[in-house]
Design a protein around this motif. Structure first.
Motif: not given
Length: 192
Positions: A76-86, A98-116
Motif C-alpha cells: 500500500r505504501n508503494h502505491i501511495m508513493l507511486i501516486s505521489l510520483i505520478y 527523488k529529492q522531494v520524496l527521499h526523506g519520506i521514502n526512508e521514513k516509510a521504509a523504516q516504518k517511522e512514518l504513517d504514510l497513509e
C-alpha cells in the motif's frame, strides 16, 4: 465565465488513488497499473493514453524513487508513493521528485512514518487546490474576455489569452515548487 465552467465540468478533479481504493494485500505490477488506469480513467486527455506502464514503474524503482519492493509485490505504501510520483512528475524533473520524496521514502521504509496519514493530508490539500483553481480559472477567463471585448475574432483572441495566462500561472507554481526543492537540496547538503 461560461468557458471556465465548461472547462471545470470536463476536468476530473476527483480522480485519485484513494487509500480506501488500495487493497490491503500487496499487488503485482500489472495490478498496480490496473488500479491507476481505473482511478485516473476520466482524466486522460486521449483514450489510448497510458497512465502508468511497467517501464515507468521499473524506472522509478531503478532510480530509487521509492524503497525496494519485496517479492515483486507492491505494498500500500508503494502505491501511495507511486501516486505521489505520478502527480509530481508532470511538473518536476525525476531528480527533483527523488529529492522531494527521499526523506519520506526512508521514513516509510523504516516504518517511522504513517504514510497513509501523510498521503491523506496530501489528498486533503489537493481538494482545497481544486477549489482555488476553479476560482482562479473563472477570474482568468473573465479577465481574458475583458481584454479583447469588442475586438474582431474576440473568441479566438480570448481563448489564446486564457491559454497563455494559464500556462504562465502553471509556470509560476512550477518555479515556486522548484525553489522549494532547491532549498531542500541545500538543507541536505549542509546537514549531510
Amino acid at each position: 465565465m461560461g468557458k471556465a465552467d465548461e472547462i471545470i465540468k470536463s476536468m476530473a478533479f476527483h480522480n485519485q488513488v484513494l487509500p480506501e481504493d488500495i487493497p490491503k494485500i500487496d499487488l503485482y505490477i500489472d495490478q498496480v497499473i490496473q488500479l491507476f488506469e481505473t482511478s485516473f480513467a476520466e482524466s486522460k486527455r486521449y483514450p489510448d493514453e497510458k497512465i502508468l506502464t511497467k517501464t515507468m514503474i521499473n524506472n522509478y524503482a531503478k532510480g530509487k524513487l521509492f524503497y525496494p519492493v519485496q517479492n515483486k509485490k507492491y505494498s500500500r505504501n508503494h502505491i501511495m508513493l507511486i501516486s505521489l510520483i505520478y502527480q509530481m512528475k508532470s511538473a518536476l524533473s525525476i531528480n527533483d521528485v527523488k529529492q522531494v520524496l527521499h526523506g519520506i521514502n526512508e521514513k516509510a521504509a523504516q516504518k517511522e512514518l504513517d504514510l497513509e496519514q501523510f498521503y491523506s493530508s496530501y489528498l486533503n490539500l489537493q481538494q482545497g487546490n481544486a477549489e482555488i483553481f476553479e476560482a482562479g480559472l473563472k477570474r482568468q477567463s473573465e479577465e481574458a474576455a475583458e481584454q479583447v471585448a469588442g475586438a474582431d475574432e474576440s473568441e479566438e483572441l480570448e481563448r489564446v489569452l486564457l491559454i497563455a495566462s494559464l500556462v504562465h500561472t502553471s509556470n509560476l507554481y512550477r518555479r515556486a515548487a522548484e525553489k522549494l526543492v532547491d532549498e531542500m537540496a541545500k538543507g541536505a547538503d549542509t546537514n549531510g
